[in-house]
Write a protein that holds these residues in place. Structure first.
Motif, mmCIF file in Angstrom:
data_model
loop_
_atom_site.group_PDB
_atom_site.id
_atom_site.type_symbol
_atom_site.label_atom_id
_atom_site.label_comp_id
_atom_site.label_asym_id
_atom_site.label_seq_id
_atom_site.Cartn_x
_atom_site.Cartn_y
_atom_site.Cartn_z
ATOM 1 N N ILE A 37 0.808 -1.415 -0.048
ATOM 2 C CA ILE A 37 -0.059 0.059 -0.052
ATOM 3 C C ILE A 37 0.958 1.144 0.105
ATOM 4 O O ILE A 37 1.751 1.346 0.818
ATOM 5 C CB ILE A 37 -0.781 0.098 1.215
ATOM 6 C CG1 ILE A 37 -1.788 -1.131 1.446
ATOM 7 C CG2 ILE A 37 -1.870 1.384 1.301
ATOM 8 C CD1 ILE A 37 -2.652 -1.295 -0.009
ATOM 9 N N LYS A 38 0.768 2.212 -0.924
ATOM 10 C CA LYS A 38 1.807 3.334 -1.069
ATOM 11 C C LYS A 38 0.728 4.680 -1.170
ATOM 12 O O LYS A 38 -0.617 4.396 -1.660
ATOM 13 C CB LYS A 38 2.380 3.221 -2.303
ATOM 14 C CG LYS A 38 3.511 1.883 -2.284
ATOM 15 C CD LYS A 38 4.430 1.991 -3.513
ATOM 16 C CE LYS A 38 5.588 1.061 -3.603
ATOM 17 N NZ LYS A 38 6.727 1.185 -4.319
ATOM 18 N N THR A 39 1.355 5.835 -0.941
ATOM 19 C CA THR A 39 0.812 7.020 -1.383
ATOM 20 C C THR A 39 0.782 7.241 -2.647
ATOM 21 O O THR A 39 1.623 6.448 -3.697
ATOM 22 C CB THR A 39 1.335 8.040 -0.612
ATOM 23 O OG1 THR A 39 2.854 8.365 -1.095
ATOM 24 C CG2 THR A 39 1.427 7.875 0.839
ATOM 25 N N VAL A 40 0.054 8.207 -3.248
ATOM 26 C CA VAL A 40 0.036 8.353 -4.935
ATOM 27 C C VAL A 40 1.346 8.885 -5.172
ATOM 28 O O VAL A 40 1.899 8.953 -6.510
ATOM 29 C CB VAL A 40 -0.885 9.447 -5.229
ATOM 30 C CG1 VAL A 40 -2.154 8.621 -5.262
ATOM 31 C CG2 VAL A 40 -1.040 10.609 -4.568
ATOM 32 N N PHE A 41 2.343 9.401 -4.021
ATOM 33 C CA PHE A 41 3.757 9.859 -4.395
ATOM 34 C C PHE A 41 4.627 8.738 -4.566
ATOM 35 O O PHE A 41 5.813 8.873 -4.525
ATOM 36 C CB PHE A 41 3.982 10.875 -3.524
ATOM 37 C CG PHE A 41 3.056 12.087 -3.230
ATOM 38 C CD1 PHE A 41 2.956 13.028 -4.308
ATOM 39 C CD2 PHE A 41 2.062 12.292 -2.085
ATOM 40 C CE1 PHE A 41 2.003 14.139 -4.462
ATOM 41 C CE2 PHE A 41 1.373 13.283 -2.150
ATOM 42 C CZ PHE A 41 1.317 14.149 -3.242
#
Length: 412
Positions: free
Chosen positions: A311-315
């Motif tokens: 799970i990652k941020t959009v950055f």
């Protein structure tokens, strides 16, 4: 609320000339896709609308980002707002003095020294020599170019250019400051100093318009944003939402297609659902689990096999990972066949905002099957149980912590 900028129905048309194909060359073939007027020698012209029917307002003191892919029309819009070019249709109203920094060295004369260019820019902004002199020391101190102040700016490095140009734009008291990507030239320390100065200007009632492909910079500086696609405004909204829509669209355009075939394993499908329902926009409630299912086919027996997701941020910042083998080591050996694995992101876990599921498949120590090739963006809404005054929650992190608070009175 006082408006600094009012834009009404702005459009900008350019004429693109295409030469007739000659001597076996392929010039002008793209023109078959467009309506054209043809000249006598067979050459043709094409109407290209860089902007179409752009309308929006900018409030006094607002820090507004303009976001979009290359060619979307961002720089053209800023040039019109800065009166570098005129619109084909529509009108703009600027309330106050505007200072623009559209490229390194904008407004500088290369043969003049740094000192002379400071006074020249002040005069162009309508300031007297006494007014510029009052601000002069602060400009030089901020730009950190005192040693080279009496050197012609044509001998400056790009970093020196942009430091002085920004300092002039920021300290000569404009009502509106417009910046197009130029701060990317400066180093990290100068960028942070510049962002702090722009926040200070906004707190004083000045307006900031900012274009950058660095979404971290946009989020750090701005509070609202306009998203432009193909010369049209898609939305004006909070900066977090605009960045999320921009990044989600980019990932859908450039993301991997299913199925994904490799030498040893094929990824057949990735399903991201909530309560058994697939949302076509991948917008999910924050107070319910989000379910992730991976369907894949294994072609031969594999050792040290790992499958799961990050799970990652959009950055691109990784928040956590979930691999089947982490909790079930016996699943590291897998035989031929088609499999389905399911896992859930718990409810009330992710702060409201935009995230990415990145599918991971590998043979540990041997090879990556998927790596970063499979990305699925999704959005989490604010759980209703949280305090509604938290309007921009994602500025405070990405994970909700439930430390089981216990308050008791220990004295009167």
């Amino acid at each position: 609320m006082t408006k600094s900028i009012i834009v009404e129905g702005i459009s900008k048309k350019f004429r693109i000339h295409h030469e007739k194909e000659r001597k076996g060359e392929n010039r002008g073939l793209l023109g078959n896709l467009f309506g054209r007027s043809r000249s006598e020698n067979g050459d043709s012209d094409e109407d290209f609308w860089a902007l179409r029917d752009i309308s929006f307002d900018v409030a006094q003191g607002e820090r507004l980002a303009i976001v979009g892919r290359n060619g979307a029309g961002k720089s053209t819009l800023l040039k019109i707002l800065s009166r570098v070019m005129s619109p084909t249709e529509g009108q703009i109203r600027i309330c106050g003095r505007l200072s623009s920094l559209l490229e390194v060295g904008t407004g500088f004369h290369p043969d003049l020294t740094g000192r002379e260019n400071v006074y020249l820019n002040g005069a162009l902004l309508g300031m007297s020599r006494a007014e510029v002199r009052q601000k002069f020391d602060a400009i030089v101190d901020f730009a950190e170019i005192e040693r080279f102040l009496d050197t012609p700016v044509k001998r400056y490095s790009s970093g020196m250019y942009v430091r002085l140009a920004f300092a002039v734009s920021a300290f000569l008291e404009p009502d509106i400051i417009v910046l197009d990507e130029v701060l990317s030239v400066g180093d990290a320390r100068f960028q942070q100093k510049s962002y702090a100065k722009m926040r200070e200007l906004a707190s004083q009632g000045r307006t900031v318009l900012f274009v950058s492909h660095s979404m971290n910079a946009v989020k750090d500086l701005c509070e609202s944003a306009i998203l432009i696609e193909n010369g049209r405004i898609k939305e004006k909204t909070r900066v977090d939402d605009a960045i999320g829509d921009y990044m989600r669209h980019a990932m859908h355009v450039h993301g991997a297609n299913m199925p994904l075939e490799t030498e040893h394993i094929d990824l057949l499908a990735v399903h991201v659902t909530q309560s058994g329902v697939k949302n076509p926009n991948y917008n999910f409630e924050g107070d319910k689990p989000v379910d992730i299912e991976l369907i894949y086919s294994v072609k031969e027996t594999l050792q040290n096999f790992r499958i799961g997701f990050y799970i990652k941020t959009v950055f691109g910042e990784m928040l956590t990972r979930a691999l089947l083998a982490d909790r079930a080591p016996d699943k590291e050996t897998v035989g031929p066949g088609t499999y389905s694995v399911k896992a859930s992101i718990p409810s009330d876990f992710l702060v409201a905002g935009d995230y990415v599921v990145e599918v991971h498949g590998s043979q540990f120590g041997v090879c990556d099957f998927f790596g970063s090739n499979v990305l699925q963006p999704f959005r989490i809404a604010r759980p209703p149980l949280f305090n509604a005054q938290h309007d921009r929650e994602q500025t405070h992190g990405h994970i909700y912590l439930d430390p089981h608070w216990n308050q008791k009175r220990i004295s009167d």
